[in-house]
Design a protein around this motif. Structure first.
Motif, short mmCIF file in Angstrom:
data_model
loop_
_atom_site.label_atom_id
_atom_site.label_comp_id
_atom_site.label_asym_id
_atom_site.label_seq_id
_atom_site.Cartn_x
_atom_site.Cartn_y
_atom_site.Cartn_z
N SER A 125 30.07 15.88 -75.59
CA SER A 125 29.20 16.96 -76.04
C SER A 125 29.90 18.31 -75.96
CB SER A 125 27.92 16.97 -75.20
OG SER A 125 27.18 15.80 -75.36
N TYR A 126 30.71 18.50 -74.92
CA TYR A 126 31.47 19.74 -74.77
C TYR A 126 32.40 19.95 -75.96
CZ TYR A 126 34.30 23.34 -72.46
OH TYR A 126 34.95 24.50 -72.14
N SER A 149 33.98 11.71 -66.23
CA SER A 149 32.80 12.22 -66.94
C SER A 149 31.77 12.78 -65.97
CB SER A 149 32.18 11.12 -67.79
OG SER A 149 33.08 10.67 -68.79
N GLN A 150 31.61 12.12 -64.82
CA GLN A 150 30.66 12.60 -63.81
C GLN A 150 31.08 13.97 -63.28
OE1 GLN A 150 30.55 9.52 -60.85
NE2 GLN A 150 29.37 8.10 -62.12
N THR A 167 27.52 19.34 -69.06
CA THR A 167 27.42 18.49 -70.23
C THR A 167 28.54 17.46 -70.19
OG1 THR A 167 27.27 18.49 -72.67
CG2 THR A 167 28.91 19.96 -71.67
N THR A 168 28.44 16.44 -71.02
CA THR A 168 29.48 15.40 -71.03
C THR A 168 30.71 15.90 -71.77
OG1 THR A 168 28.71 14.45 -73.12
CG2 THR A 168 27.69 13.63 -71.08
N LYS A 220 30.67 16.69 -66.06
CA LYS A 220 29.28 17.10 -66.29
C LYS A 220 28.77 17.95 -65.14
CE LYS A 220 24.75 15.37 -67.65
NZ LYS A 220 23.94 14.16 -67.99
N ARG A 221 29.21 17.63 -63.92
CA ARG A 221 28.79 18.41 -62.76
C ARG A 221 29.31 19.85 -62.86
NH1 ARG A 221 30.97 15.51 -58.16
NH2 ARG A 221 29.45 13.94 -58.81
#
Length: 252
Positions: free
Chosen positions: A248-249, A235-236, A244-245, A239-240
């Motif tokens: 959410s994507y 997840s990190q 977005t997570t 998002k980078r």
């Protein structure tokens, strides 16, 4: 012609000659144990296919397709201009795929009939996701890697994309390139522009973005399928890259 044309058809038992002006994917919706197909000739060979198996044939393919039971199937045709966006010219030849269909491509293709229902942005996004998966399968030389002259490095790129879910190691890549680890890392970055690690992370996250939009796999399963054992770390990184997570994507 739209970028992607998808049609669902029903044909009585029998078959006949086919001619495909564009790259086309066919997916059977019922089992065909007596299916026979030929390419470039009138001699059809026995190629039994089950539901959700099929074929991916290059533009210009001709031959005969025969089946002894009523056939229900979906065809997905890709416009030449869409493939051109991914560096694949019209008429690009490749080894036909007959049998199992890549699960990601299968999922996207079975939903292709409804692309237009989601609006233009959704249709365009999904059409390009489908084209990207096809290009990865037929493995033309990517336009972004056109400057790679060393066949050993191209072999490494194929290995990476074929094994994204595995625990890839620099040693294994270096062995494929017949180089020491240090020399391989330098050569890879010189030719590709980024380190092997950065390349692998990018490839994994790109595949994850497609899976999030085209499958119902959970975020944890997608993380596993692209080589992450730690969902938090996945997840990190996601998002980078995408801002977005993963959850959410998927809702975008």
């Amino acid at each position: 012609m739209p970028d992607v044309v998808s049609e669902k058809s029903f044909l009585p038992a029998g078959g006949g000659a086919y001619s495909l002006p564009s790259l086309t994917l066919g997916i059977f919706l019922n089992d065909q144990p007596a299916h026979r197909i030929s390419q470039g000739s009138d001699r059809a060979l026995h190629s039994p296919l089950k539901r959700h198996q099929g074929w991916l044939l290059p533009a210009g393919s001709e031959g005969v397709c025969e089946y002894d039971e009523d056939l229900e199937f979906v065809t997905v045709t890709l416009n030449d201009r869409l493939l051109d966006e991914f560096g694949v010219s019209a008429g690009t030849d490749f080894q036909a795929i007959i049998g199992d269909i890549d699960p990601v491509l299968l999922s996207i293709s079975l939903n292709a009939l409804t692309f237009a229902e989601g609006g233009n942005l959704y249709r365009e996004t999904m059409s390009r996701a489908l084209a990207a998966q096809v290009v990865q399968l037929i493995k033309p030389e990517p336009a972004s890697h056109a400057g790679i002259e060393d066949r050993r490095l191209r072999r490494v790129l194929d290995y990476i994309h074929d094994n994204l879910a595995e625990d890839l190691t620099l040693a294994a890549m270096a062995d494929l390139a017949a180089m020491s680890g240090t020399h391989f890392s330098k050569a890879f970055k010189k030719e590709i522009g980024i380190s092997p690690l950065q390349y692998v992370i990018g490839a994994r996250l790109d595949l994850a973005s497609v899976l999030l939009q085209t499958t119902r796999y959970s975020v944890s399963e997608i993380a596993w399928r692209v080589g992450y054992q730690d969902v938090s770390r996945f997840s990190q990184h996601f998002k980078r890259r995408f801002g977005t997570t993963p959850a959410s994507y998927r809702q975008q």
